[in-house]
Design an enzyme around this catalytic site. Structure first.
Site, PDB file in Angstrom:
ATOM      1  N   CYS A 108      26.214   1.410  47.906  1.00 26.58           N
ATOM      2  CA  CYS A 108      26.098   2.242  46.712  1.00 26.58           C
ATOM      3  C   CYS A 108      26.906   3.483  47.062  1.00 26.58           C
ATOM      4  CB  CYS A 108      24.642   2.614  46.435  1.00 26.58           C
ATOM      5  SG  CYS A 108      24.487   3.925  45.188  1.00 26.58           S
ATOM      6  N   GLU A 136      21.289  12.806  43.063  1.00 30.12           N
ATOM      7  CA  GLU A 136      21.742  13.423  41.803  1.00 30.12           C
ATOM      8  C   GLU A 136      21.035  14.761  41.557  1.00 30.12           C
ATOM      9  OE1 GLU A 136      24.027  12.539  39.213  1.00 30.12           O
ATOM     10  OE2 GLU A 136      24.855  11.011  40.545  1.00 30.12           O
ATOM     11  N   HIS A 193      26.887   6.425  46.145  1.00 35.15           N
ATOM     12  CA  HIS A 193      26.136   7.668  46.366  1.00 35.15           C
ATOM     13  C   HIS A 193      25.696   7.816  47.822  1.00 35.15           C
ATOM     14  CE1 HIS A 193      25.662   7.801  41.985  1.00 35.15           C
ATOM     15  NE2 HIS A 193      25.108   8.988  42.105  1.00 35.15           N
ATOM     16  N   CYS A 208      31.679   2.280  41.524  1.00 31.99           N
ATOM     17  CA  CYS A 208      30.229   2.129  41.362  1.00 31.99           C
ATOM     18  C   CYS A 208      29.928   0.659  41.602  1.00 31.99           C
ATOM     19  CB  CYS A 208      29.853   2.537  39.937  1.00 31.99           C
ATOM     20  SG  CYS A 208      28.141   2.223  39.519  1.00 31.99           S
ATOM     21  N   ASP A 264      32.276   6.438  37.937  1.00 31.67           N
ATOM     22  CA  ASP A 264      30.956   6.129  38.504  1.00 31.67           C
ATOM     23  C   ASP A 264      29.883   6.589  37.528  1.00 31.67           C
ATOM     24  OD1 ASP A 264      29.037   5.337  40.522  1.00 31.67           O
ATOM     25  OD2 ASP A 264      28.739   7.451  40.982  1.00 31.67           O
ATOM     26  N   SER A 265      28.667   6.102  37.739  1.00 28.64           N
ATOM     27  CA  SER A 265      27.543   6.538  36.904  1.00 28.64           C
ATOM     28  C   SER A 265      27.244   8.027  37.101  1.00 28.64           C
ATOM     29  CB  SER A 265      26.305   5.722  37.261  1.00 28.64           C
ATOM     30  OG  SER A 265      25.946   5.991  38.606  1.00 28.64           O
TER      31      SER A 265
HETATM   32  N1  DGL Z   1      26.878   4.875  42.686  1.00 30.60           N
HETATM   33  C1  DGL Z   1      26.459   3.690  42.040  1.00 30.60           C
HETATM   34  C2  DGL Z   1      26.658   2.462  42.898  1.00 30.60           C
HETATM   35  O1  DGL Z   1      27.547   2.439  43.720  1.00 30.60           O
HETATM   36  C3  DGL Z   1      25.173   3.588  41.285  1.00 30.60           C
HETATM   37  C4  DGL Z   1      24.191   4.616  41.184  1.00 30.60           C
HETATM   38  C5  DGL Z   1      23.269   4.428  40.011  1.00 30.60           C
HETATM   39  O2  DGL Z   1      23.645   4.899  38.961  1.00 30.60           O
HETATM   40  O3  DGL Z   1      22.202   3.821  40.157  1.00 30.60           O
HETATM   41  O4  DGL Z   1      25.971   1.495  42.741  1.00 30.60           O
END
Ligand code: DGL
Length: 277
Positions: free
Chosen positions: A196, A162, A198, A77, A14-15
């Site tokens: 997302c 984050e 997150h 992600c 993931d990012s």
């Molecule tokens: N967790 C990531 C997603 O599912 C992206 C978060 C990001 O880096 O903007 O899209």
């Protein structure tokens, strides 16, 4: 003649921290395997970046995980799944690693989401990049043409998460604002997909801010069973995966930050290693 069996790991990328919500779900369903998690925290968020940048970053991460002997990589992600997965699967993989696999999180989510909605009106919360790709509109349209879908970009949520800014008024403010914008797009929405990875960490907070009739679906509950099912349908992959129940964590940024946030996501302490992509 004896043949040497070489077992390989399962990569999760993931990012940043969001993919940990998927890792947790994978372990709930299939804890035996050895998972190698990579968070590109040094370059997060991806959601506001261009297609070219997301493709480049994701390809670098994939290359790294393959060099660490991952047989399969789960791109945990949505932004990278929407913007980079297909290109990597179709161009990079056959040329460089034809016997490895890369899976994303969009397909398991879009296959099932309409089943949760009685009104067949579903909202998607995602990063600006995922929304712009229209991947969710296209794929849900393919699987469930009778379902109406609206998308809402929630650009402030990933930076807040984050930075560990959860369970506070700032987060409530943006959740309520994004819901107002979502609700104004379509009547009778009864299901919200957190598209997302997150956002799952905010599940309780989102639930508290939204009208009580809205069903909130976080992706781990869809991706976990789908991964288990994938393994049962692909014994040629499954039998090559190592099964010592280890979890290793890599980050492209400071390990102290990663470790303390990861503990919030996973509920147990971790010791990450810093790497360069
Ligand atoms: N967790 C990531 C997603 O599912 C992206 C978060 C990001 O880096 O903007 O899209």
């Amino acid at each position: 003649m004896s043949s040497l069996l070489f077992f390989m790991k399962t990569g999760v990328f993931d990012s940043g921290m969001g993919g940990l919500t998927i890792l947790k779900a994978l372990c709930n369903y299939t804890n035996d395997y050895d998972y190698l998690y990579l968070g590109d925290n040094g370059r997060t968020p991806y959601g506001t970046r261009s297609f070219e940048t997301i493709l480049k970053f994701t390809q670098e991460a994939v290359e790294y995980l393959f060099k660490q002997d991952c047989k399969v990589i789960i791109i945990a992600c949505n932004t990278a799944s929407a913007k980079a997965l297909r290109t990597i699967q179709q161009k990079y993989l056959p040329q460089h690693y034809p016997d490895r696999r890369i899976l994303g999180v969009i397909r398991p989510s879009t296959e099932q989401i309409a089943d949760f909605s009685k009104t067949k009106r579903v909202a998607i919360w995602a990063t600006p990049g995922t929304v712009k790709s229209e991947s969710y509109l296209i794929e849900i349209g393919n699987f469930s043409p009778d379902c109406l879908v609206v998308q809402q970009a929630c650009p402030m949520l990933v930076p807040l998460i984050e930075n560990g800014e959860l369970n506070n008024e700032a987060c409530d403010y943006f959740i309520k604002k994004y819901w107002e914008q979502t609700d104004s797009q379509l009547d009778n929405i009864d299901t919200l997909l957190l598209a997302c990875t997150h956002y799952s960490i905010l599940y309780d907070q989102i639930k508290a801010c939204l009208p009580s009739g809205i069903k909130i679906i976080e992706q781990g509950s869809l991706v976990g069973p789908s991964w288990k099912d994938y393994l049962s349908r692909h014994p040629e992959i499954e039998t090559q995966l190592s099964r010592n129940q280890t979890k290793t964590f890599l980050t492209t940024d400071q390990v102290d930050n990663f470790n303390s946030l990861a503990c919030m996501f996973l509920g147990y302490p971790v010791k990450a290693q810093k790497i360069e992509l």
